[in-house]
Design a protein around this motif. Structure first.
Motif, PDB file in Angstrom:
ATOM      1  N   ILE A   1      10.252  -5.198   3.027  1.00 55.64           N
ATOM      2  CA  ILE A   1       9.928  -6.612   3.189  1.00 55.64           C
ATOM      3  C   ILE A   1       9.022  -7.120   2.064  1.00 55.64           C
ATOM      4  O   ILE A   1       9.287  -8.164   1.452  1.00 55.64           O
ATOM      5  CB  ILE A   1       9.245  -6.862   4.568  1.00 55.64           C
ATOM      6  N   SER A   2       7.962  -6.356   1.761  1.00 63.71           N
ATOM      7  CA  SER A   2       7.047  -6.827   0.713  1.00 63.71           C
ATOM      8  C   SER A   2       7.736  -6.830  -0.650  1.00 63.71           C
ATOM      9  O   SER A   2       7.519  -7.738  -1.453  1.00 63.71           O
ATOM     10  CB  SER A   2       5.769  -5.993   0.680  1.00 63.71           C
ATOM     11  N   ALA A   3       8.589  -5.847  -0.908  1.00 65.77           N
ATOM     12  CA  ALA A   3       9.315  -5.814  -2.185  1.00 65.77           C
ATOM     13  C   ALA A   3      10.252  -7.012  -2.281  1.00 65.77           C
ATOM     14  O   ALA A   3      10.369  -7.643  -3.333  1.00 65.77           O
ATOM     15  CB  ALA A   3      10.099  -4.515  -2.319  1.00 65.77           C
ATOM     16  N   PHE A   4      10.908  -7.338  -1.156  1.00 59.23           N
ATOM     17  CA  PHE A   4      11.805  -8.501  -1.126  1.00 59.23           C
ATOM     18  C   PHE A   4      11.041  -9.768  -1.497  1.00 59.23           C
ATOM     19  O   PHE A   4      11.463 -10.547  -2.351  1.00 59.23           O
ATOM     20  CB  PHE A   4      12.434  -8.618   0.268  1.00 59.23           C
ATOM     21  N   PHE A   5       9.883  -9.962  -0.849  1.00 53.93           N
ATOM     22  CA  PHE A   5       9.131 -11.179  -1.136  1.00 53.93           C
ATOM     23  C   PHE A   5       8.512 -11.165  -2.531  1.00 53.93           C
ATOM     24  O   PHE A   5       8.379 -12.206  -3.161  1.00 53.93           O
ATOM     25  CB  PHE A   5       8.098 -11.454  -0.041  1.00 53.93           C
ATOM     26  N   ALA A   6       8.157  -9.969  -3.002  1.00 57.42           N
ATOM     27  CA  ALA A   6       7.636  -9.870  -4.374  1.00 57.42           C
ATOM     28  C   ALA A   6       8.679 -10.415  -5.349  1.00 57.42           C
ATOM     29  O   ALA A   6       8.364 -11.188  -6.255  1.00 57.42           O
ATOM     30  CB  ALA A   6       7.301  -8.421  -4.700  1.00 57.42           C
ATOM     31  N   VAL A   7       9.927 -10.042  -5.141  1.00 54.31           N
ATOM     32  CA  VAL A   7      11.006 -10.503  -6.010  1.00 54.31           C
ATOM     33  C   VAL A   7      11.231 -12.012  -5.819  1.00 54.31           C
ATOM     34  O   VAL A   7      11.364 -12.757  -6.792  1.00 54.31           O
ATOM     35  CB  VAL A   7      12.302  -9.711  -5.713  1.00 54.31           C
ATOM     36  N   VAL A   8      11.231 -12.456  -4.573  1.00 50.99           N
ATOM     37  CA  VAL A   8      11.467 -13.876  -4.283  1.00 50.99           C
ATOM     38  C   VAL A   8      10.399 -14.759  -4.942  1.00 50.99           C
ATOM     39  O   VAL A   8      10.722 -15.739  -5.623  1.00 50.99           O
ATOM     40  CB  VAL A   8      11.516 -14.130  -2.759  1.00 50.99           C
ATOM     41  N   PHE A   9       9.127 -14.394  -4.780  1.00 47.71           N
ATOM     42  CA  PHE A   9       8.052 -15.226  -5.344  1.00 47.71           C
ATOM     43  C   PHE A   9       8.180 -15.332  -6.865  1.00 47.71           C
ATOM     44  O   PHE A   9       8.038 -16.412  -7.435  1.00 47.71           O
ATOM     45  CB  PHE A   9       6.669 -14.673  -4.980  1.00 47.71           C
ATOM     46  N   ALA A  10       8.430 -14.199  -7.497  1.00 42.85           N
ATOM     47  CA  ALA A  10       8.542 -14.211  -8.961  1.00 42.85           C
ATOM     48  C   ALA A  10       9.715 -15.099  -9.382  1.00 42.85           C
ATOM     49  O   ALA A  10       9.631 -15.845 -10.363  1.00 42.85           O
ATOM     50  CB  ALA A  10       8.718 -12.790  -9.485  1.00 42.85           C
TER      51      ALA A  10
ATOM     52  N   GLN B   1     -11.310  -9.156  -2.383  1.00 40.39           N
ATOM     53  CA  GLN B   1     -12.464 -10.051  -2.450  1.00 40.39           C
ATOM     54  C   GLN B   1     -12.645 -10.826  -1.161  1.00 40.39           C
ATOM     55  O   GLN B   1     -13.766 -11.105  -0.759  1.00 40.39           O
ATOM     56  CB  GLN B   1     -12.323 -11.042  -3.621  1.00 40.39           C
ATOM     57  N   VAL B   2     -11.522 -11.208  -0.513  1.00 44.76           N
ATOM     58  CA  VAL B   2     -11.660 -11.976   0.731  1.00 44.76           C
ATOM     59  C   VAL B   2     -11.629 -11.064   1.952  1.00 44.76           C
ATOM     60  O   VAL B   2     -11.500 -11.512   3.076  1.00 44.76           O
ATOM     61  CB  VAL B   2     -10.579 -13.087   0.851  1.00 44.76           C
ATOM     62  N   GLY B   3     -11.732  -9.744   1.712  1.00 50.76           N
ATOM     63  CA  GLY B   3     -11.867  -8.807   2.812  1.00 50.76           C
ATOM     64  C   GLY B   3     -10.558  -8.367   3.448  1.00 50.76           C
ATOM     65  O   GLY B   3     -10.550  -7.768   4.522  1.00 50.76           O
ATOM     66  N   LEU B   4      -9.430  -8.665   2.783  1.00 53.74           N
ATOM     67  CA  LEU B   4      -8.148  -8.183   3.304  1.00 53.74           C
ATOM     68  C   LEU B   4      -7.793  -6.868   2.613  1.00 53.74           C
ATOM     69  O   LEU B   4      -8.285  -6.582   1.524  1.00 53.74           O
ATOM     70  CB  LEU B   4      -7.040  -9.205   3.023  1.00 53.74           C
ATOM     71  N   GLY B   5      -6.931  -6.086   3.241  1.00 55.61           N
ATOM     72  CA  GLY B   5      -6.530  -4.818   2.639  1.00 55.61           C
ATOM     73  C   GLY B   5      -5.537  -5.045   1.507  1.00 55.61           C
ATOM     74  O   GLY B   5      -4.908  -6.090   1.412  1.00 55.61           O
ATOM     75  N   ALA B   6      -5.419  -4.052   0.642  1.00 54.73           N
ATOM     76  CA  ALA B   6      -4.452  -4.135  -0.442  1.00 54.73           C
ATOM     77  C   ALA B   6      -3.035  -3.937   0.102  1.00 54.73           C
ATOM     78  O   ALA B   6      -2.844  -3.227   1.076  1.00 54.73           O
ATOM     79  CB  ALA B   6      -4.755  -3.068  -1.483  1.00 54.73           C
ATOM     80  N   ILE B   7      -2.068  -4.588  -0.537  1.00 52.75           N
ATOM     81  CA  ILE B   7      -0.672  -4.445  -0.129  1.00 52.75           C
ATOM     82  C   ILE B   7       0.059  -3.589  -1.164  1.00 52.75           C
ATOM     83  O   ILE B   7      -0.091  -3.818  -2.360  1.00 52.75           O
ATOM     84  CB  ILE B   7       0.016  -5.824  -0.029  1.00 52.75           C
ATOM     85  N   ASN B   8       0.821  -2.622  -0.696  1.00 53.71           N
ATOM     86  CA  ASN B   8       1.669  -1.866  -1.613  1.00 53.71           C
ATOM     87  C   ASN B   8       2.955  -2.663  -1.787  1.00 53.71           C
ATOM     88  O   ASN B   8       3.946  -2.435  -1.092  1.00 53.71           O
ATOM     89  CB  ASN B   8       1.944  -0.466  -1.049  1.00 53.71           C
ATOM     90  N   TRP B   9       2.920  -3.635  -2.708  1.00 58.23           N
ATOM     91  CA  TRP B   9       3.986  -4.629  -2.827  1.00 58.23           C
ATOM     92  C   TRP B   9       5.380  -4.030  -2.965  1.00 58.23           C
ATOM     93  O   TRP B   9       6.323  -4.508  -2.336  1.00 58.23           O
ATOM     94  CB  TRP B   9       3.715  -5.550  -4.013  1.00 58.23           C
ATOM     95  N   PHE B  10       5.508  -2.999  -3.763  1.00 55.42           N
ATOM     96  CA  PHE B  10       6.848  -2.433  -3.979  1.00 55.42           C
ATOM     97  C   PHE B  10       7.129  -1.275  -3.025  1.00 55.42           C
ATOM     98  O   PHE B  10       8.140  -0.601  -3.145  1.00 55.42           O
ATOM     99  CB  PHE B  10       6.994  -1.984  -5.441  1.00 55.42           C
ATOM    100  N   GLY B  11       6.233  -1.053  -2.064  1.00 56.38           N
ATOM    101  CA  GLY B  11       6.343   0.110  -1.191  1.00 56.38           C
ATOM    102  C   GLY B  11       7.208  -0.113   0.038  1.00 56.38           C
ATOM    103  O   GLY B  11       7.854   0.812   0.517  1.00 56.38           O
ATOM    104  N   THR B  12       7.234  -1.336   0.581  1.00 56.18           N
ATOM    105  CA  THR B  12       8.035  -1.558   1.782  1.00 56.18           C
ATOM    106  C   THR B  12       9.157  -2.547   1.482  1.00 56.18           C
ATOM    107  O   THR B  12       9.011  -3.399   0.603  1.00 56.18           O
ATOM    108  CB  THR B  12       7.169  -2.127   2.932  1.00 56.18           C
TER     109      THR B  12
END
Lengths: 292, 278
Positions: A154-163, A141-152
């Motif tokens: 670093i992003s998987a690490f932060f996905a777990v941390v935020f939750a 919606q704000v014009g940014l690309g989608a993130i494959n959260w569990f794909g990389t």
């Protein structure tokens, strides 16, 4: 010792017996048992339970995946406890103010704590979903690309941390709020008369006086973070490629493979890591004094 | 801008963010639980279609076993609560009132145990429970849960009992009551709030536990809600998010309501459990 005192002492042991029986049978003996297994070769598909001394430990310490999980666990604990402490402090400072609806706000802060870990993990999993998750929808919606959260990694690490931060911040907030409320109001009033600004009061009064509670809370949460399992198990299963495998999960995976010897060795190493923090916690908490 | 105004703005922004952060995932769970075809929403959140079918499926489809999991969770957590609170009240009374050798050591020992990582128990505990033939029974979870929730219960009750003046039960002792009578006729009635918060915290802890339940159950006979929801999968690999979120909402909403109503008890229990030494 008098007869009366002797009878009282016996009664005390009798009253403690059920409690101690439970914790000894289902906590103390299992830990000793796991240590015992860790000194043996115990693999489901290889017959025979054989004493091998510290061989399992040497095997574990030689495994790069062990060191990797240890680093993941330490990084997870550092980042998530730091974020949670900052967020928890902000929440506690707000709840400490005399604002309307404070009771309701305090109740709302408790909600993440009341949602079972597994259920919050699954809700976050859905929100992180690549194609129909909430976060990627907001990004699009704000014009940014989608993130494959569990794909990389670093992003998987932060996905777990935020939750995890979401789930555990209420606890931190409550402890810090209790600490804030113990600070006498006239300390602040005196500082205001002396002309101290809001930020000066925060740095020179709140933080120093909150320090004992802050240290206990951070240590307690670190102990908890070092044993992280549930949230990772559900969100990433330890992936991608072991990037979010904590030491508890690594041990669990060895049990699942049927290798109890190595699984137990990793479990005991986890135990020793957490134990060292526990000793610190018991020391700084000055728990004996509370009983006198 | 003056300091008061700045502070006011900071509080307003902070409060808004706080409420948003705390509520959002929970609200999202509830929204998706009422959404038709949640998996196929794609970018079409605007086309939200209300349905109660997810709830209907979860509550009526016997192959999902959700009601079995829910029943198991409630029964196990209730039993654990009753036993843990009773046993730790006895222990806390002994430590707070009677002088005996090791009086200081007992609570520190039990508190230390609560910090153990769960994984360090399961290597042995799994084999032990398997050998007893307890897999898929309530016993497999009941006994470890009681041990696991005991330290917190002991600490809350201990911090409360030590605050109660000793004259109260000593008067009863002089009147000829036994220690046990003094406990349940004098101390227990005075400790209602502490007992209540302990019971709530133990219940929630037992209801939420995952690792033991995952390892010691393999089917619906003793499997609990967290394991059921963690392993919930669709038939054709498509994750049935609507159903999962409906099951999650049914299991979570009672806990959230409990937490909201008894907020004061929970807060005092949690802080007493953690900050006793302060």
């Amino acid at each position: 010792m008098g007869k009366m005192e002797y009878r009282e002492e016996k009664l005390a042991y009798g009253m403690l017996f059920p409690m101690l029986a439970f914790v000894i049978l289902f906590i103390v003996i299992p830990v000793i048992g796991t240590f015992w297994i860790s000194l043996h070769r115990d693999v489901t598909f290889i017959p025979g339970f054989k004493f091998v001394g510290v061989r399992n430990y040497i095997l574990v310490l030689k495994k790069p995946e062990f060191w990797h999980s240890l680093m993941v666990t330490v990084a997870f604990s550092l980042v998530s406890v730091t974020l949670e402490t900052m967020l928890g402090l902000i929440f506690a400072l707000i709840l400490n103010e005399e604002i309307k609806g404070r009771g309701l706000l305090r109740a709302i802060v408790l909600i993440p704590w009341a949602v079972p870990t597994i259920i919050s993990a699954r809700t976050w999993e859905l929100m992180y979903n690549y194609s129909y998750g909430l976060f990627n929808w907001i990004f699009s919606q704000v014009g940014l690309g989608a993130i494959n959260w569990f794909g990389t990694p670093i992003s998987a690490f932060f996905a777990v941390v935020f939750a995890d931060v979401w789930k555990t911040t209420p606890f931190m907030t409550l402890l810090l709020l209790a600490g804030l409320q113990a600070i006498p109001k006239d300390t602040y009033e005196a500082a205001i008369i002396d002309g101290a600004s809001m930020f000066q009061r925060f740095w020179h009064i709140t933080i120093p006086l909150l320090k004992p509670v802050l240290i206990v809370a951070v240590t307690l949460r670190t102990i908890d973070a070092l044993r992280v399992f549930d949230i990772i198990y559900v969100l990433t299963g330890g992936g991608p490629g072991g990037a979010t495998t904590s030491i508890s999960l690594l041990a669990f995976n060895y049990y699942n493979l049927g290798d109890y010897g190595v699984g137990s060795a990793i479990s005991i190493i986890t135990f020793l890591t957490v134990l060292s923090f526990t000793v610190v916690y018991l020391k700084i908490g000055r728990f004996q004094e509370g009983l006198k | 801008m003056n300091e008061k105004g700045l502070k006011r703005i900071m509080i307003i922004i902070g409060t808004t963010l706080m409420v948003l952060i705390c509520l959002f995932p929970f609200v999202w769970m509830v929204v998706i639980s009422f959404t038709k075809d949640a998996t196929f929403l794609g970018s079409s959140y605007v086309h939200f279609q209300f349905t109660i079918n997810n709830y209907r499926t979860v509550l009526s489809d016997p192959t999902l076993h959700f009601l079995d999991y829910f029943k198991n969770s409630v029964i196990i957590a209730t039993l654990v609560t009753v036993v843990t609170v009773t046993i730790s009240a006895l222990g806390a009374y002994a430590v707070s009132r009677i002088n005996f050798r090791g009086r200081m050591a007992v609570p520190i020992f039990v508190l230390g145990l609560s910090m153990f990582p769960q994984i360090s128990l399961v290597g042995y505990l799994f084999k032990f429970i398997e050998r007893l033939g307890w897999i898929n029974t309530y016993k497999a979870l009941f006994f470890p849960y009681v041990a696991w929730t005991m330290p917190l219960a002991l600490w809350i009750l201990l911090s409360y009992f030590t605050q109660l003046p000793k004259d109260l039960d000593e008067a009863a002792l002089i009147d000829g009551a036994s220690r046990i009578q003094a406990l349940y006729k004098v101390i227990i009635p005075l400790s209602a709030p502490a007992l209540f918060s302990t019971a709530l915290l133990v219940f929630i802890a037992a209801f939420n536990e995952f690792m033991f339940a995952l390892l010691f159950t393999t089917d619906y006979r003793a499997r609990t809600v967290p394991v059921g929801i963690a392993l919930f999968q669709g038939v054709h690999g498509e994750v049935p998010w609507g159903n999962i979120m409906a099951a999650s909402a049914i299991s979570t909403i009672p806990l959230v309501i409990l937490a909201l109503i008894f907020q004061k008890y929970i807060v005092s229990g949690l802080t007493a459990g953690a900050l006793k030494g302060e």
